[in-house]
Write a protein that holds these residues in place. Sequence first.
Motif, short mmCIF file in Angstrom:
data_model
loop_
_atom_site.label_atom_id
_atom_site.label_comp_id
_atom_site.label_asym_id
_atom_site.label_seq_id
_atom_site.Cartn_x
_atom_site.Cartn_y
_atom_site.Cartn_z
N ALA A 186 -72.64 -24.08 27.54
CA ALA A 186 -72.51 -25.54 27.47
C ALA A 186 -71.72 -25.95 26.23
O ALA A 186 -70.92 -26.90 26.28
CB ALA A 186 -73.88 -26.20 27.45
N ALA A 187 -71.91 -25.23 25.12
CA ALA A 187 -71.17 -25.53 23.90
C ALA A 187 -69.68 -25.26 24.09
O ALA A 187 -68.83 -25.99 23.59
CB ALA A 187 -71.72 -24.71 22.73
N VAL A 188 -69.36 -24.20 24.84
CA VAL A 188 -67.96 -23.89 25.12
C VAL A 188 -67.36 -24.97 26.02
O VAL A 188 -66.26 -25.49 25.75
CB VAL A 188 -67.83 -22.50 25.78
N GLY A 199 -60.70 -10.19 26.28
CA GLY A 199 -61.76 -9.31 26.75
C GLY A 199 -62.66 -9.97 27.78
O GLY A 199 -62.60 -11.19 28.01
N THR A 200 -63.51 -9.16 28.40
CA THR A 200 -64.41 -9.66 29.44
C THR A 200 -65.33 -10.75 28.91
O THR A 200 -65.57 -11.76 29.60
CB THR A 200 -65.25 -8.50 30.00
N ILE A 201 -65.84 -10.59 27.70
CA ILE A 201 -66.76 -11.59 27.14
C ILE A 201 -66.04 -12.93 26.99
O ILE A 201 -66.58 -13.99 27.34
CB ILE A 201 -67.33 -11.12 25.80
N ALA A 202 -64.81 -12.92 26.48
CA ALA A 202 -64.06 -14.16 26.32
C ALA A 202 -63.82 -14.83 27.68
O ALA A 202 -63.97 -16.05 27.82
CB ALA A 202 -62.73 -13.88 25.62
N LYS A 203 -63.46 -14.04 28.67
CA LYS A 203 -63.19 -14.59 30.00
C LYS A 203 -64.45 -15.17 30.61
O LYS A 203 -64.43 -16.24 31.23
CB LYS A 203 -62.61 -13.51 30.90
N GLN A 204 -65.59 -14.51 30.42
CA GLN A 204 -66.86 -15.02 30.95
C GLN A 204 -67.23 -16.33 30.29
O GLN A 204 -67.69 -17.27 30.97
CB GLN A 204 -67.96 -13.99 30.74
N LEU A 205 -67.03 -16.43 28.98
CA LEU A 205 -67.38 -17.67 28.28
C LEU A 205 -66.49 -18.83 28.71
O LEU A 205 -66.96 -19.95 28.89
CB LEU A 205 -67.29 -17.45 26.77
N ARG A 206 -65.22 -18.55 28.87
CA ARG A 206 -64.30 -19.62 29.29
C ARG A 206 -64.56 -20.05 30.73
O ARG A 206 -64.37 -21.21 31.09
CB ARG A 206 -62.85 -19.17 29.12
N ALA A 207 -65.05 -19.10 31.55
CA ALA A 207 -65.35 -19.44 32.94
C ALA A 207 -66.59 -20.30 33.05
O ALA A 207 -66.77 -21.03 34.02
CB ALA A 207 -65.52 -18.16 33.77
N GLY A 208 -67.42 -20.21 32.01
CA GLY A 208 -68.61 -21.06 31.93
C GLY A 208 -69.71 -20.71 32.87
O GLY A 208 -70.59 -21.51 33.15
#
Length: 208
Positions: A186-188, A199-208
């Motif tokens: 939610a913060a993202v 990386g996978t973590i960055a993509k997952q966070l941006r995908a929300g």
Amino acid sequence: MSPRRSYDQYCSAARALDSVGDRWTLLIVRELLSGPRRYTDLHADLPGVSTDVLASRLKDMERDGLTTRRRLPPPGAAYVYELTPHGGELLPVLQALGAWGGPDLGDRRPTDAVRAHWFALPLLRSLEGEGLVEVRLEEGDFHLYVGAQDGPAYGHGPAPREPDARLVLDARTCEALSRGELELPAAVRGGRVEVTGDGTIAKQLRAG
């Protein structure tokens, strides 16, 4: 070295508290979850502990198999303390305590000390998968080893190599995450956390 005190109760919780129930012990573990630390570094990042108490706790922790002490090779030639594998197993204990105590944090008081890396464990709790994550705050940088099965859980300063994700956020957002008032996705989405990286973590966070 002080004699080991015991609750003398045949209970696993009591046995655990025989080793880690003394004041400062778990906070020393928190600091050593970042890897080997010198005594002076530990003292600097544990404001309020006296030199005598810190030295006593470190000796007790070594006796109980939670830490070891070794001398760095030249040119360092300084002694460092580090967690044993047994001591490293306290990470989920600290994670659970942090989650339980988060709602009681409230707003930061004028007397409260703060270090950037104290936000490492709450953020680590919020991340899934495996990878290296760099976190940038005004108070300082640190990095997280997400999903690591052994070794440090986090480290001080910028990531030692190109991270899988880089997070930029302010202390107020970190405080809200630590208190459990705000979830990282939610913060993202709300623009309170800037995420970069491939990386996978960055993509997952941006995908929300």
